[in-house]
Scaffold this motif. Structure first.
Motif, short mmCIF file in Angstrom:
data_model
loop_
_atom_site.label_atom_id
_atom_site.label_comp_id
_atom_site.label_asym_id
_atom_site.label_seq_id
_atom_site.Cartn_x
_atom_site.Cartn_y
_atom_site.Cartn_z
N UNK A 147 -6.99 -17.81 18.40
CA UNK A 147 -5.67 -18.41 18.62
C UNK A 147 -4.91 -18.58 17.31
N UNK A 148 -5.61 -19.12 16.30
CA UNK A 148 -4.97 -19.32 15.01
C UNK A 148 -5.53 -18.34 13.98
N UNK A 149 -5.96 -17.19 14.45
CA UNK A 149 -6.62 -16.21 13.60
C UNK A 149 -5.85 -15.91 12.33
N UNK A 150 -4.55 -15.67 12.46
CA UNK A 150 -3.72 -15.33 11.29
C UNK A 150 -3.76 -16.43 10.24
N UNK A 151 -3.55 -17.69 10.71
CA UNK A 151 -3.56 -18.85 9.78
C UNK A 151 -4.90 -18.98 9.09
N UNK A 152 -5.96 -18.79 9.89
CA UNK A 152 -7.30 -18.98 9.34
C UNK A 152 -7.57 -17.95 8.24
N UNK A 153 -7.24 -16.68 8.52
CA UNK A 153 -7.47 -15.63 7.52
C UNK A 153 -6.66 -15.91 6.26
N UNK A 154 -5.40 -16.27 6.46
CA UNK A 154 -4.53 -16.55 5.31
C UNK A 154 -5.09 -17.71 4.47
N UNK A 155 -5.50 -18.77 5.21
CA UNK A 155 -6.05 -19.94 4.53
C UNK A 155 -7.29 -19.58 3.74
N UNK A 156 -8.13 -18.73 4.35
CA UNK A 156 -9.37 -18.39 3.65
C UNK A 156 -9.11 -17.55 2.41
N UNK A 157 -8.20 -16.60 2.53
CA UNK A 157 -7.90 -15.78 1.35
C UNK A 157 -7.36 -16.66 0.23
N UNK A 158 -6.50 -17.61 0.60
CA UNK A 158 -5.95 -18.53 -0.38
C UNK A 158 -7.07 -19.35 -1.04
#
Lengths: 280, 263
Positions: free
Chosen positions: A81-92
């Motif tokens: 559901x929040x896949x995009x946010x999670x990936x972005x957050x992790x890369x950050x």
């Protein structure tokens, strides 16, 4: 040609006094009454302390359903559901972690040398010790709030926060390691006529290197976990994602974030263990 | 050879530590090239301090110390380092850098002559590397160059220490308790090796020794130090039991076995 150890052994043979003598380790507090009073006082304080906390069982009971909802969210972590946010957050977060560790370690090496009694004295020692002390004084969350106010929301504030934390942590521990180094090894390099930088490279560095690597890897681990916490106060990274999902009661997404954090921490733990084994 | 073969000339050397405790009360010592001088004396007599005052690891308080006629006491910075290059020092066996290889330890003897980045990258001039290999062979450690120093035995470590000091091509060798923590046989081998190498290179040597027997065997001249003062100076043969008592205090110096200790 005979060895010169002229030994005149004084014969103090053990006499066979068989009388039973007892011995007890000297007590920390010799007076028995003071000792009992100390124990009693400590116990009393603990009881009073618990009483003043105001443990409210009703509220604890009311929280159980929400806890259940939270826990049940864990059984179905929602990565999509929040896949995009999670990936972005992790890369950050990963970027913040790696950069802050590398920069922090690079800064803390000269600081630690300046803060070691056997290499520095006078103003240099004081300045380095003060920098380390100041960067260790405040908890990371407070530093993060401060930098968020200064630089605005986002990972830059987080990066600076983690660098400060790394410098405080590594500076102190590495300085202690340097102070515990073998003086003979350093003296031997000094006696060859080597200048200070070369003494550091040949006499000091080999002695502290394994510890430096170990501490650096450990700090990498801490920085990742820390990046999740300081994100909650606006310093970017996976913490920001976690905080958003929790605020919206999206426990399944929050669970996904937490599961990923656990996986990454375990991974770094294993990798650092492997690297350390190779180096020492 | 130059006419001046007086390598070291120490005059009225004094050392007091902060707080006013004087550990060396004005020592005079002369040393010629090729001469093996041993300093004996009880622990705390100032033997180690004496050696460290010569190469400035410990700053002397007063006096003069001339290396081939040039004053080296009180030098600072680059001048001090230049003087140290000419003075090799051998410590107790544990003064090798444990986590470096044997080769790195030996090559560190050339640090005074090597630039920082070359030493960082371990790129020493080929001549130095060749010299290091030659010395390792000479001290009996051929093939050990890649071994880490903490993997060696006490005697092997001391051989590396000797190679490190000699790679400096020193004029003077300071040796501080070289045989401490070595077994009697290894101690003799190390002393013999030192003696041979000193002779081969016409080196002046000052060695601190605890073992009077070794001192008698291997030195040209012996100095007895007690509480910072020279109380004996002479050839090994002149070191009698009464002289030993002057140096160390009263003791029964006979080396025969003490018969039957049972009470």
């Amino acid at each position: 040609m005979s060895p010169p150890d002229a030994a005149s052994v004084s014969a103090t043979g053990l006499s066979g006094e068989a009388a039973a003598r007892t011995w007890q380790r000297p007590r920390l507090i010799a007076n028995a009454w003071i000792r009992r009073a100390a124990w009693g006082g400590g116990a009393l304080y603990l009881i009073v302390a618990v009483a003043t906390l105001g443990v409210d069982f009703e509220r604890m009971a009311a929280g159980v359903p929400r806890a259940a909802e939270f826990v049940s969210g864990f059984f179905w972590p929602d990565f999509t559901t929040r896949g995009g946010d999670i990936i972005e957050g992790f890369i950050e977060s990963v970027t913040m972690t790696l950069l802050s560790t590398v920069i922090g370690v690079a800064l803390s090496i000269p600081l630690a040398i300046g803060a070691a009694r056997n290499f520095a004295s006078g103003p240099v020692y004081l300045v380095c010790r003060s920098i380390i002390a100041v960067s260790r004084t405040f908890p990371e969350v407070m530093i993060a709030i401060f930098f968020v106010v200064m630089f605005g929301f986002g990972p830059f504030a987080g990066l600076i926060t983690l660098i400060v934390g790394t410098v405080g942590f590594l500076g102190k521990l590495l300085a202690e390691e340097i102070e515990g180094c073998s003086t003979e090894q350093i003296e031997a390099i000094r006696a060859t006529g080597a200048s200070l930088p070369k003494i550091l490279v040949f006499g000091l560095f080999p002695q502290v290197f394994p510890r430096l690597v170990g501490l650096g890897l450990y700090r990498l681990d801490i920085n990742f976990r820390e990046s999740a916490i300081i994100g909650v106060v606006g310093a970017g990274g996976i913490g920001a994602t976690l905080s958003t999902t929790l605020n919206r009661y999206e426990f399944s997404s929050a669970a996904a974030v937490l599961v990923l954090i656990i996986v990454i921490v375990l991974l770094t733990e294993n990798v650092s263990g492997f690297i350390r084994q190779r180096l020492i | 050879m130059s006419g001046n073969d007086k390598v070291l000339q120490i005059r009225a050397l004094r050392k007091s530590y902060p707080g006013g405790v004087e550990v060396l009360h004005g020592l005079d010592i002369d040393l010629r090239a090729g001469e093996f001088l041993t300093v004996i004396g009880p622990s705390g007599a100032g033997k180690s301090t004496l050696l460290r005052c010569i190469n400035g690891l410990v700053p002397a308080s007063a006096g003069s110390c001339r290396l081939r006629g040039a004053e080296i006491l009180g030098l600072r910075g680059a001048e001090m380092r230049a003087a140290r290059r000419r003075i090799g020092m051998i410590f107790q066996a544990h003064a090798l850098v444990d986590r470096l290889t044997v080769m790195e330890n030996v090559l560190s003897g050339r640090l005074g002559y090597t630039g920082f980045w070359s030493s960082w990258a371990r790129r020493f001039p080929p001549g130095d590397v060749a010299g290091a290999f030659r010395l390792l062979e000479r001290v009996g450690l051929e093939g050990y160059e890649d071994r880490r120093a903490d993997r060696l035995s006490g005697g092997q470590r001391q051989r590396v220490g000797i190679a490190r000091a000699l790679l400096q091509s020193p004029e003077l060798l300071l040796v501080d308790e070289p045989t401490a923590s070595l077994d009697p046989k290894t101690a003799r081998q190390i002393m013999r090796l030192l003696r041979e190498l000193a002779a081969e290179n016409n080196l002046a040597v000052i060695a601190n020794l605890h073992d009077v027997g070794l001192a008698r065997m291997f030195s040209d001249r012996i100095i007895g130090l007690n509480a910072g003062t020279i109380v004996f100076e002479g050839a090994p043969g002149e070191l009698t039991d009464s002289e030993l008592s002057t140096i160390y205090g009263e003791e029964d110096w006979s080396t025969e076995e003490v018969a039957d200790v049972s009470a």
